[in-house]
Write an enzyme that holds these catalytic residues in place. Structure first.
Site, PDB file in Angstrom:
ATOM      1  N   SER A  97       0.867  -1.178   0.000  1.00  0.00           N
ATOM      2  CA  SER A  97       0.000   0.000   0.000  1.00  0.00           C
ATOM      3  C   SER A  97       0.896   1.218   0.000  1.00  0.00           C
ATOM      4  O   SER A  97       2.080   1.109   0.276  1.00  0.00           O
ATOM      5  CB  SER A  97      -0.884  -0.014   1.250  1.00  0.00           C
ATOM      6  OG  SER A  97      -1.771   1.081   1.243  1.00  0.00           O
ATOM      7  N   ARG A 346       0.059  -3.786  -6.965  1.00  0.00           N
ATOM      8  CA  ARG A 346      -1.200  -4.384  -6.506  1.00  0.00           C
ATOM      9  C   ARG A 346      -2.354  -3.622  -7.126  1.00  0.00           C
ATOM     10  O   ARG A 346      -2.295  -2.401  -7.272  1.00  0.00           O
ATOM     11  CB  ARG A 346      -1.287  -4.298  -4.968  1.00  0.00           C
ATOM     12  CG  ARG A 346      -2.511  -4.987  -4.348  1.00  0.00           C
ATOM     13  CD  ARG A 346      -2.417  -6.494  -4.440  1.00  0.00           C
ATOM     14  NE  ARG A 346      -3.444  -7.192  -3.674  1.00  0.00           N
ATOM     15  CZ  ARG A 346      -4.596  -7.654  -4.176  1.00  0.00           C
ATOM     16  NH1 ARG A 346      -4.896  -7.453  -5.452  1.00  0.00           N
ATOM     17  NH2 ARG A 346      -5.438  -8.315  -3.420  1.00  0.00           N
ATOM     18  N   CYS A 543       0.550  -6.263 -17.308  1.00  0.00           N
ATOM     19  CA  CYS A 543       1.118  -7.029 -16.201  1.00  0.00           C
ATOM     20  C   CYS A 543       2.385  -6.332 -15.703  1.00  0.00           C
ATOM     21  O   CYS A 543       3.290  -6.055 -16.492  1.00  0.00           O
ATOM     22  CB  CYS A 543       1.451  -8.448 -16.639  1.00  0.00           C
ATOM     23  SG  CYS A 543       2.386  -9.367 -15.387  1.00  0.00           S
ATOM     24  N   CYS A 571      -0.949  -9.347  -8.129  1.00  0.00           N
ATOM     25  CA  CYS A 571      -1.620  -8.042  -8.160  1.00  0.00           C
ATOM     26  C   CYS A 571      -3.057  -8.147  -8.655  1.00  0.00           C
ATOM     27  O   CYS A 571      -3.855  -7.275  -8.383  1.00  0.00           O
ATOM     28  CB  CYS A 571      -0.837  -7.046  -9.012  1.00  0.00           C
ATOM     29  SG  CYS A 571      -0.973  -7.323 -10.794  1.00  0.00           S
TER      30      CYS A 571
END
Length: 599
Positions: A97, A346, A543, A571
């Site tokens: 994050s 992610r 990707c 992710c």
């Protein structure tokens, strides 16, 4: 890096019917084992264990729910067995994050978090917001009340905070099982959720059993909480089985890419938070950047780039946009002379209020980023995810401990959770910002969205009597390649910008090599025929880990898809953005994936 090779063969004219397509996908979710003679006589019985509550996912939501349940049980002197299963080998190792944390939910859950040593070391001291052009920066004043204002928040390394939450959970009696991936939802005969099964181990990459094959175990519970994070693969199945998305908008997403850098101490400004929009994205591509100066005893900065997955040009590469952004004259000076020490990526939810599904069903609940409680303009979802877990615990506890289980189904149904959420500050907060993200879908794009935010959020606080809609699923937004202009990206310089493979190496990603690829294809013929034929193979660009490549056939008369499954950083972008919706991400063997250290 190890490379796994799986290929699809097709005639040179990719729109012709397939003459022969060798199997790429060998996973049992696509090719059932009961029809495979290699599995005859293999012992398939699973050991089962019982708990009161099983929580899938050891992230902020799952751990907050577990802690709150045990706090209530201890306070009321009730015996309650709470188990958390987590696919990462250690709690926090798959967590990524930004992160700028709003501490409200943490303070509610653990009021003495400071005394307990929570790793919130960097209070925000300075807020900077910019619109970038190719060479210049337009400063935007941070007016009080705007969603991006961070006064009172903390810059954190989220993996470290999650690891600390895991320690707090164990202290109150929660059972944590890292390294166990929940692979399957189990159901009672009446259709209610019974629990989960962890993944089998010891399956060869061709789908056959190895000598060391071992069945996963079953964990049964009165109620199961699904907190898998954004685009959870079990939640996907639950949406279909219980029709949970019937009355909401489709979820929309972004991909967030992040790096950690050690910079020159003279450039280090602990507590400084920088955000930008604009260059290198065009006005109709939603996205932006962050650069946070941490205060952890050494000159660390966390920086990243977010791109909305509703972009239309199949030639766009979020990874390469991120690398290009770092060369902006406002950004590059901070990084010059520094060293990059970590990389990861992610997907994140961007649907907001309109996209929240039905949250409860017989035997289970959805919590955290799995259903999607992120406040998009704030780029914050940890506080809302944690609060959703706490509200779930508070709804479950009285029903679990009642004299008689008040449930029409074998799995406990707890609709009170959804009511609690609607009466909480989470609902109020998400409702107020519901129109900001969809307001960017206008002719002026970014600038129209910013004007809308200024008028209707800053002045009227989201009280406008309408709710804007999203534009459908992200997978349906790509235009055919022939309608788009290829994007020329500069070559990485190896000092500020880098290539993909050296980046993936910094994520610590690893999977057992001899297992079926967990990036499964529903139809092995579609990648070349449709994705490459119409969209020029967008999966090799969206990707962020180099999992998908189109390479020439040995015969030289066509292309094949190569899946480098060991590179996958979990992710989920491929499962979301694939224009054919042919990729289905499933869990690999437990413990596989990235090895993030405080991302």
């Amino acid at each position: 890096l190890d490379w796994q090779l799986f290929s699809v063969l097709q005639p040179a004219d990719s729109m012709l019917p397939l003459m022969s397509t060798p199997r790429i996908t060998t996973h049992y979710t696509i090719h059932p084992r009961d029809k495979d003679p290699r599995w005859e006589g293999v012992e398939m019985e699973r050991f089962a264990d019982e708990a009161d509550v099983v929580i899938v996912g050891g992230g902020p939501a799952g751990l907050a729910a577990a802690i709150r349940l045990k706090q209530l049980a201890n306070k009321h002197e009730k015996e309650l067995r709470v188990c958390v299963v987590e696919k990462a080998p250690q709690i926090g190792a798959h967590t990524l994050s930004g992160a700028c944390l709003e501490p409200s939910a943490l303070t509610e859950l653990i009021p003495d978090w400071k005394e307990r040593g929570a790793p919130l070391n960097t209070p925000v001291t300075e807020d900077v917001f910019s619109i970038l052009t190719e060479k210049y920066r337009i400063p935007v004043p941070m007016m009080p009340g705007l969603p991006m204002q961070n006064h009172g928040n903390y810059i954190v390394r989220m993996g470290n905070l999650v690891r600390w939450l895991g320690e707090q959970a164990e202290e109150v009696g929660v059972e944590l099982y890292p390294g166990y991936a929940a692979a399957e939802v189990l159901f009672h005969e009446d259709g209610s959720v019974k629990g989960i099964a962890t993944n089998d181990v010891g399956i060869a990459k061709d789908g056959s059993p190895k000598d060391i094959f071992e069945r996963g175990m079953e964990l049964h519970a009165k109620v199961t909480l699904f907190g898998e994070g954004c685009h959870g693969h079990l939640a996907k199945q639950l949406y279909k089985k219980f029709n949970l998305r019937e009355n909401c908008e489709p979820q929309t997403y972004a991909i967030g890419l992040k790096e950690l850098w050690m910079i020159d101490e003279k450039k280090w400004r602990p507590g400084r938070v920088e955000h930008s929009v604009g260059w290198p994205l065009d006005r109709n591509t939603y996205g932006g950047s962050f650069l946070y100066h941490l205060n952890e005893g050494e000159p660390l900065v966390a920086l990243g780039f977010v791109v909305g997955l509703d972009y239309t040009n199949p030639y766009l590469s979020p990874f390469r946009e991120f690398q290009r952004w770092k060369h902006h004259p406002f950004v590059a000076p901070t990084l010059e002379g520094g060293q990059r020490i970590a990389y990861g990526a992610r997907a994140l939810n961007e649907g907001g209020f309109q996209s929240i599904p039905k949250l409860t069903f017989p035997g289970g609940l959805l919590i955290g980023c799995s259903p999607g409680f992120m406040n998009v303009p704030k780029i914050k979802g940890t506080h809302t995810a944690m609060k959703s877990g706490m509200l779930a615990a508070e709804a479950i506890f009285p029903k679990l401990t009642a004299e008689t289980l008040d449930s029409e189904t074998a799995g406990l149904h707890v609709p009170e959770y959804a009511e609690n959420l609607k009466n909480s500050w989470v609902w109020k907060e998400l409702y107020a910002v519901r129109n900001i993200r969809p307001s960017f879908h206008n002719y002026f794009g970014l600038y129209g969205g910013m004007i809308y935010t200024g008028i209707f959020y800053w002045i009227f606080r989201g009280k406008e009597p309408w709710t804007l809609k999203h534009c459908g699923t992200d997978a349906n937004q790509l235009k055919p390649a022939k309608e788009c202009t290829p994007i020329e990206y500069p070559k990485p310089d190896g000092k500020i910008s880098f290539d993909l493979l050296s980046s993936v190496a910094l994520s610590g990603t690893n999977h057992e090599g001899d297992q079926p690829p967990h990036l499964t294809l529903k139809d092995d013929s579609i990648p070349v025929a449709r994705n490459l034929g119409i969209y020029d193979g967008p999966e090799q660009r969206f990707c962020p880990a180099g999992v998908y490549e189109y390479v020439p056939l040995d015969t030289g008369d066509g292309m094949r898809l190569q899946i480098n499954a060991q590179n996958c950083v979990h992710c989920k972008t491929c499962d979301i953005k694939d224009p054919s919706q042919n990729i289905n991400w499933v869990v690999p063997e437990g413990g596989g994936g990235p090895a993030y250290n405080g991302m």
